[in-house]
Design a protein around this motif. Structure first.
Motif, mmCIF file in Angstrom:
data_model
loop_
_atom_site.group_PDB
_atom_site.id
_atom_site.type_symbol
_atom_site.label_atom_id
_atom_site.label_comp_id
_atom_site.label_asym_id
_atom_site.label_seq_id
_atom_site.Cartn_x
_atom_site.Cartn_y
_atom_site.Cartn_z
ATOM 1 N N PRO A 85 -14.621 8.683 -9.405
ATOM 2 C CA PRO A 85 -13.750 9.012 -7.886
ATOM 3 C C PRO A 85 -13.889 10.512 -7.909
ATOM 4 O O PRO A 85 -14.387 11.096 -7.126
ATOM 5 N N ASP A 126 -5.620 2.190 -9.876
ATOM 6 C CA ASP A 126 -5.490 3.621 -9.391
ATOM 7 C C ASP A 126 -6.889 4.324 -9.294
ATOM 8 O O ASP A 126 -7.284 5.243 -8.060
ATOM 9 N N LYS A 166 -8.478 5.648 -5.749
ATOM 10 C CA LYS A 166 -8.438 6.517 -5.672
ATOM 11 C C LYS A 166 -10.161 7.432 -4.630
ATOM 12 O O LYS A 166 -10.330 7.899 -4.296
#
Length: 276
Positions: free
Chosen positions: A19, A45, A49
């Motif tokens: 990311p 997560d 991202k």
């Protein structure tokens, strides 16, 4: 780092691991589109991202796009459904031949199909499980053991991955295709089946339902009851009129499939859009 002005399309499983690199490339003027065809289930997560940093996301189905929005609230998604090239219509077999074209993986539920077929030994049929057994050797061993347990070695073949003429021969012989994955972003074997004029059984709540569409060339099954698949197959094997109806609708659907040129045009138009 990529220079500004470049356009990149990255596979979602790879992009979700980088990311920060995606954010840096976009900030430098590179357009980075993520092709999201499968959730990175264990790294929510990181995936979130990466998707937030990207220029935009391309998904293979509205179903996959909806799941992505539900997980991450990602608003900017373009759907580019996979294409299919019409093939020679299948001629079928006597007895009826059932194919399941998918790698031997727990998500693809080949054991459920074997168990369902084990209840139909009073009827005439053959089946082929067509797909790699190298991705998850332990599950492939479970599938083979199930076939042996039910004494179906002479009726169910586990072919391994097939390509070219060997795969085409299986399509040519097939009367019904089965894709009952627990999750599926689209289900390209569904459109490949329809491209050969072969009806399909799929599982409700997956992207394979979108691939089948409203063709009437098969059915989308609620498989919360494990007996549903066996009863549906028994009905199909025993009802010549149903076989003919599904076959006719598959042949009609075959004429209306869009090709890969349509998919490519959608993707190219997307990549040429200005950044958000």
């Amino acid at each position: 780092m990529l220079d500004g002005g470049t356009t990149v399309m990255a596979d979602g499983l790879v992009a979700s691991g980088a990311p920060d690199e995606i954010a840096a490339a976009v900030n430098a003027g590179t357009k980075v589109w993520i092709l999201s065809h499968m959730a990175l289930a264990d790294h929510h997560d990181l995936e979130a991202k990466a998707l937030a940093a990207a220029t935009g996301i391309i998904c293979p189905s509205a179903h996959a796009a909806g799941e992505l929005r539900a997980r991450h609230g990602t608003p900017y998604i373009v759907v580019a459904t996979p294409g299919a090239e019409r093939a020679n219509p299948a001629e079928g077999s006597e007895p009826q031949h059932i194919v399941a074209v998918a790698a031997l993986l727990p998500n693809k539920c080949q054991t459920l199909l074997v168990e369902a077929l084990s209840r139909l030994q009073d009827l005439a049929w053959t089946a082929a499980l067509i797909g790699s057994h190298d991705a998850d050797p332990s599950y492939a061993a479970v599938v083979r053991a199930a076939v042996e347990h039910y004494g179906l070695e002479n009726r169910i073949s586990i072919t391994g991955e097939l390509t070219g003429d060997a795969l085409e021969e299986q399509w040519h012989r097939a009367d019904l295709s089965v894709l009952i994955s627990r999750s599926e972003s689209f289900g390209m074997s569904v459109t490949e089946s329809l491209a050969h004029g072969i009806p399909v059984l799929v599982r409700q709540g997956t992207g394979a339902v979108e691939a089948l569409g409203d063709t009437g060339a098969g059915a989308a099954l609620d498989l919360s009851d494990p007996g549903t698949l066996a009863s549906t197959l028994r009905t199909w094997l025993s009802d010549h009129a149903l076989q003919e109806r599904w076959r006719s609708r598959a042949l009609t659907a075959r004429e209306h499939l869009h090709g890969w040129d349509t998919t490519a045009a959608t993707v190219l138009e997307t990549l040429e859009r200005p950044p958000r």
